[in-house]
Design a protein around this motif. Structure first.
Motif, PDB file in Angstrom:
ATOM      1  N   LEU A 124       0.816  -1.217   0.000  1.00 14.35           N
ATOM      2  CA  LEU A 124       0.000   0.000   0.000  1.00 14.35           C
ATOM      3  C   LEU A 124       0.848   1.263   0.000  1.00 14.35           C
ATOM      4  CD1 LEU A 124      -2.827  -1.109   2.468  1.00 14.35           C
ATOM      5  CD2 LEU A 124      -3.057  -0.693   0.002  1.00 14.35           C
ATOM      6  N   VAL A 125       2.093   1.168   0.490  1.00 19.08           N
ATOM      7  CA  VAL A 125       2.977   2.332   0.447  1.00 19.08           C
ATOM      8  C   VAL A 125       3.971   2.223  -0.713  1.00 19.08           C
ATOM      9  CG1 VAL A 125       2.747   2.789   2.915  1.00 19.08           C
ATOM     10  CG2 VAL A 125       4.640   1.359   2.112  1.00 19.08           C
ATOM     11  N   GLY A 126       3.712   1.308  -1.643  1.00 20.99           N
ATOM     12  CA  GLY A 126       4.490   1.220  -2.858  1.00 20.99           C
ATOM     13  C   GLY A 126       5.849   0.560  -2.717  1.00 20.99           C
ATOM     14  N   LEU A 127       6.004  -0.323  -1.733  1.00 21.95           N
ATOM     15  CA  LEU A 127       7.305  -0.950  -1.494  1.00 21.95           C
ATOM     16  C   LEU A 127       7.252  -2.475  -1.606  1.00 21.95           C
ATOM     17  CD1 LEU A 127       8.695   1.165   1.497  1.00 21.95           C
ATOM     18  CD2 LEU A 127       9.329   1.306  -0.920  1.00 21.95           C
TER      19      LEU A 127
ATOM     20  N   ALA B 274       4.328   2.177   7.216  1.00 22.34           N
ATOM     21  CA  ALA B 274       3.663   0.873   7.129  1.00 22.34           C
ATOM     22  C   ALA B 274       3.669   0.172   8.481  1.00 22.34           C
ATOM     23  CB  ALA B 274       4.346   0.007   6.074  1.00 22.34           C
ATOM     24  N   ARG B 275       4.784   0.255   9.186  1.00 19.70           N
ATOM     25  CA  ARG B 275       4.872  -0.358  10.514  1.00 19.70           C
ATOM     26  C   ARG B 275       3.876   0.285  11.482  1.00 19.70           C
ATOM     27  NH1 ARG B 275      10.448   0.539  13.439  1.00 19.70           N
ATOM     28  NH2 ARG B 275       9.580   2.653  13.359  1.00 19.70           N
ATOM     29  N   ALA B 276       3.727   1.610  11.411  1.00 25.18           N
ATOM     30  CA  ALA B 276       2.795   2.307  12.295  1.00 25.18           C
ATOM     31  C   ALA B 276       1.345   1.970  11.982  1.00 25.18           C
ATOM     32  CB  ALA B 276       3.014   3.815  12.189  1.00 25.18           C
ATOM     33  N   LEU B 277       1.060   1.670  10.721  1.00 34.08           N
ATOM     34  CA  LEU B 277      -0.323   1.471  10.283  1.00 34.08           C
ATOM     35  C   LEU B 277      -0.773   0.019  10.282  1.00 34.08           C
ATOM     36  CD1 LEU B 277      -0.267   3.955   7.286  1.00 34.08           C
ATOM     37  CD2 LEU B 277      -1.662   4.210   9.347  1.00 34.08           C
TER      38      LEU B 277
END
Length: 224
Positions: free
Chosen positions: A132-135, A157-160
Protein backbone atom coordinates in the motif's frame (compact mmCIF):
# COMPACT_ATOMS: atom_id res chain seq x y z
CA UNK A 1 -25.76 18.84 15.81
CA UNK A 2 -24.18 15.41 15.47
CA UNK A 3 -22.14 14.31 18.47
CA UNK A 4 -18.61 13.22 17.57
CA UNK A 5 -16.68 10.49 19.34
CA UNK A 6 -13.63 11.79 21.17
CA UNK A 7 -10.39 9.90 20.47
CA UNK A 8 -8.12 12.03 22.69
CA UNK A 9 -9.20 14.13 25.66
CA UNK A 10 -6.59 16.12 27.58
CA UNK A 11 -7.78 18.18 30.54
CA UNK A 12 -5.54 20.65 32.35
CA UNK A 13 -2.43 18.57 31.64
CA UNK A 14 0.69 19.80 33.40
CA UNK A 15 4.19 18.36 33.26
CA UNK A 16 7.51 19.57 34.64
CA UNK A 17 10.92 18.03 34.10
CA UNK A 18 14.25 18.57 35.83
CA UNK A 19 16.80 20.43 33.72
CA UNK A 20 20.33 21.68 34.37
CA UNK A 21 18.94 24.92 35.75
CA UNK A 22 16.27 23.21 37.87
CA UNK A 23 12.62 22.40 37.22
CA UNK A 24 11.28 23.34 33.80
CA UNK A 25 7.54 23.62 33.12
CA UNK A 26 6.99 21.79 29.82
CA UNK A 27 3.18 21.60 29.65
CA UNK A 28 1.20 24.30 31.42
CA UNK A 29 -2.46 23.33 31.61
CA UNK A 30 -3.17 21.80 28.20
CA UNK A 31 -6.79 21.26 27.20
CA UNK A 32 -7.26 19.50 23.87
CA UNK A 33 -9.71 17.15 22.14
CA UNK A 34 -9.08 15.11 19.02
CA UNK A 35 -12.15 13.48 17.50
CA UNK A 36 -12.40 10.06 15.92
CA UNK A 37 -11.26 10.23 12.31
CA UNK A 38 -10.09 13.84 12.67
CA UNK A 39 -6.69 15.16 11.60
CA UNK A 40 -5.05 17.90 13.66
CA UNK A 41 -1.85 19.74 12.77
CA UNK A 42 0.11 20.81 15.85
CA UNK A 43 2.41 23.76 15.17
CA UNK A 44 4.57 26.11 17.20
CA UNK A 45 8.19 27.11 17.82
CA UNK A 46 10.85 24.70 19.04
CA UNK A 47 10.54 24.21 22.78
CA UNK A 48 6.79 24.84 22.78
CA UNK A 49 6.09 21.36 24.15
CA UNK A 50 4.70 19.74 21.00
CA UNK A 51 6.78 16.55 21.09
CA UNK A 52 6.20 16.17 24.84
CA UNK A 53 2.47 16.45 24.25
CA UNK A 54 2.69 13.71 21.63
CA UNK A 55 4.61 11.51 24.09
CA UNK A 56 1.85 12.04 26.68
CA UNK A 57 -0.84 11.00 24.19
CA UNK A 58 1.23 7.91 23.33
CA UNK A 59 1.53 6.93 26.98
CA UNK A 60 5.31 7.31 26.80
CA UNK A 61 5.41 10.22 29.25
CA UNK A 62 3.43 10.58 32.46
CA UNK A 63 1.93 13.84 33.71
CA UNK A 64 2.07 15.68 37.02
CA UNK A 65 -1.54 16.80 36.91
CA UNK A 66 -4.59 16.53 34.71
CA UNK A 67 -6.54 13.93 32.79
CA UNK A 68 -5.38 11.92 29.78
CA UNK A 69 -8.05 9.81 28.07
CA UNK A 70 -7.00 8.22 24.77
CA UNK A 71 -9.09 5.71 22.80
CA UNK A 72 -11.30 5.33 25.87
CA UNK A 73 -8.37 4.48 28.17
CA UNK A 74 -7.47 6.55 31.24
CA UNK A 75 -3.69 6.53 30.80
CA UNK A 76 -3.08 7.89 34.29
CA UNK A 77 -4.48 4.66 35.75
CA UNK A 78 -2.36 2.24 33.70
CA UNK A 79 0.93 0.69 34.80
CA UNK A 80 3.82 0.15 32.38
CA UNK A 81 2.45 -3.18 31.14
CA UNK A 82 -0.97 -1.64 30.64
CA UNK A 83 0.52 1.28 28.72
CA UNK A 84 2.45 -1.11 26.48
CA UNK A 85 -0.77 -3.01 25.68
CA UNK A 86 -2.55 0.30 25.07
CA UNK A 87 0.06 1.36 22.51
CA UNK A 88 0.01 -2.07 20.87
CA UNK A 89 -3.76 -2.02 20.47
CA UNK A 90 -4.51 1.63 19.73
CA UNK A 91 -1.55 3.77 18.65
CA UNK A 92 0.81 4.04 15.68
CA UNK A 93 3.79 6.42 15.81
CA UNK A 94 5.91 7.85 13.00
CA UNK A 95 9.08 9.69 14.04
CA UNK A 96 11.32 12.07 12.09
CA UNK A 97 14.28 9.68 12.34
CA UNK A 98 12.50 6.50 11.14
CA UNK A 99 13.68 4.29 14.07
CA UNK A 100 13.87 1.15 11.95
CA UNK A 101 15.80 -1.90 13.16
CA UNK A 102 18.91 -1.87 10.96
CA UNK A 103 19.45 -5.65 11.10
CA UNK A 104 15.90 -6.41 9.91
CA UNK A 105 14.49 -6.23 6.39
CA UNK A 106 11.63 -3.91 5.51
CA UNK A 107 9.24 -6.84 5.82
CA UNK A 108 10.61 -7.88 9.20
CA UNK A 109 10.40 -4.31 10.52
CA UNK A 110 6.72 -4.10 9.61
CA UNK A 111 6.00 -7.57 10.97
CA UNK A 112 7.57 -6.72 14.33
CA UNK A 113 4.57 -5.12 16.10
CA UNK A 114 2.27 -7.85 14.81
CA UNK A 115 4.57 -10.55 16.13
CA UNK A 116 4.67 -8.85 19.53
CA UNK A 117 0.87 -8.90 19.47
CA UNK A 118 0.78 -12.60 18.56
CA UNK A 119 -0.94 -12.03 15.20
CA UNK A 120 -1.01 -15.27 13.21
CA UNK A 121 -0.90 -13.76 9.69
CA UNK A 122 1.81 -11.18 10.42
CA UNK A 123 3.72 -11.94 7.21
CA UNK A 124 0.72 -11.51 4.91
CA UNK A 125 -0.47 -8.33 6.63
CA UNK A 126 3.00 -6.77 6.55
CA UNK A 127 3.34 -7.57 2.84
CA UNK A 128 -0.04 -5.98 2.15
CA UNK A 129 0.82 -2.83 4.11
CA UNK A 130 4.16 -2.44 2.34
CA UNK A 131 2.35 -2.84 -0.96
CA UNK A 132 0.00 0.00 0.00
CA UNK A 133 2.98 2.33 0.45
CA UNK A 134 4.49 1.22 -2.86
CA UNK A 135 7.31 -0.95 -1.49
CA UNK A 136 6.23 -4.44 -2.57
CA UNK A 137 9.52 -4.64 -4.53
CA UNK A 138 11.63 -3.74 -1.45
CA UNK A 139 10.42 -6.34 1.06
CA UNK A 140 13.80 -7.98 1.59
CA UNK A 141 15.93 -4.84 1.60
CA UNK A 142 17.55 -3.59 4.81
CA UNK A 143 17.14 0.05 5.94
CA UNK A 144 20.70 0.86 4.85
CA UNK A 145 19.76 -0.19 1.30
CA UNK A 146 16.76 2.14 1.16
CA UNK A 147 16.50 5.88 0.50
CA UNK A 148 15.27 8.18 3.25
CA UNK A 149 11.83 8.37 1.68
CA UNK A 150 11.63 4.60 1.40
CA UNK A 151 12.70 4.18 5.02
CA UNK A 152 9.97 6.55 6.15
CA UNK A 153 7.44 4.63 4.08
CA UNK A 154 8.52 1.44 5.88
CA UNK A 155 8.10 3.28 9.19
CA UNK A 156 4.64 4.43 8.10
CA UNK A 157 3.66 0.87 7.13
CA UNK A 158 4.87 -0.36 10.51
CA UNK A 159 2.80 2.31 12.30
CA UNK A 160 -0.32 1.47 10.28
CA UNK A 161 -0.18 -2.32 10.09
CA UNK A 162 -1.86 -2.75 13.48
CA UNK A 163 -4.90 -0.71 12.35
CA UNK A 164 -4.37 2.00 15.02
CA UNK A 165 -7.18 4.18 16.29
CA UNK A 166 -4.73 7.06 16.55
CA UNK A 167 -1.69 7.87 14.42
CA UNK A 168 0.91 10.19 15.94
CA UNK A 169 3.45 11.75 13.56
CA UNK A 170 6.35 13.90 14.81
CA UNK A 171 7.90 15.90 11.93
CA UNK A 172 7.61 12.88 9.59
CA UNK A 173 9.09 14.81 6.64
CA UNK A 174 11.84 16.55 8.61
CA UNK A 175 14.63 14.39 7.17
CA UNK A 176 13.25 14.18 3.63
CA UNK A 177 13.49 16.26 0.47
CA UNK A 178 10.35 17.94 -0.83
CA UNK A 179 9.40 15.25 -3.32
CA UNK A 180 9.91 12.34 -0.92
CA UNK A 181 8.13 14.22 1.86
CA UNK A 182 5.16 14.89 -0.39
CA UNK A 183 4.85 11.18 -1.23
CA UNK A 184 5.00 10.21 2.44
CA UNK A 185 2.36 12.74 3.45
CA UNK A 186 0.01 11.74 0.62
CA UNK A 187 0.32 8.14 1.82
CA UNK A 188 -0.18 9.15 5.46
CA UNK A 189 -3.34 11.18 4.85
CA UNK A 190 -4.68 8.54 2.47
CA UNK A 191 -4.11 5.77 5.00
CA UNK A 192 -5.83 7.71 7.78
CA UNK A 193 -8.85 8.28 5.54
CA UNK A 194 -8.90 4.63 4.50
CA UNK A 195 -8.56 3.24 8.03
CA UNK A 196 -10.56 5.93 9.84
CA UNK A 197 -7.62 6.68 12.15
CA UNK A 198 -7.34 9.97 14.00
CA UNK A 199 -4.13 11.87 13.22
CA UNK A 200 -2.08 14.19 15.40
CA UNK A 201 0.67 15.67 13.23
CA UNK A 202 3.53 17.78 14.58
CA UNK A 203 5.10 19.94 11.90
CA UNK A 204 6.89 23.25 11.32
CA UNK A 205 5.43 23.34 7.81
CA UNK A 206 2.35 25.59 7.87
CA UNK A 207 1.23 24.34 4.46
CA UNK A 208 1.39 20.76 5.65
CA UNK A 209 -0.49 21.62 8.84
CA UNK A 210 -3.27 23.19 6.78
CA UNK A 211 -3.83 19.86 5.02
CA UNK A 212 -5.25 18.69 8.35
CA UNK A 213 -8.85 19.31 9.29
CA UNK A 214 -7.79 21.62 12.10
CA UNK A 215 -4.63 23.46 13.17
CA UNK A 216 -3.70 23.82 16.86
CA UNK A 217 -0.93 26.20 17.89
CA UNK A 218 1.31 25.82 20.92
CA UNK A 219 3.69 28.26 22.58
CA UNK A 220 5.50 28.08 25.92
CA UNK A 221 3.73 24.88 26.95
CA UNK A 222 0.24 26.14 26.23
CA UNK A 223 -2.36 25.90 23.48
CA UNK A 224 -2.72 29.45 22.17
Amino acid sequence: MEKRDVAVHLQNVRLSLEGNAGEVNILRGINLELFKGESVGLVGPSGAGKSTLLMVVAGLEGVDEGGVIVAGEDLCRLDEDGLARFRRDHVGIVFQSFHLVSTMTALENVMLPLEFAGVADADARAREELGLVGLEHRLNHYPGELSGGEQQRVALARALVGEPDILLADEPTGNLDGASGGIVMDLLFGACDRKGSSLLLITHDEGLARRCGRVVRMADGRVV
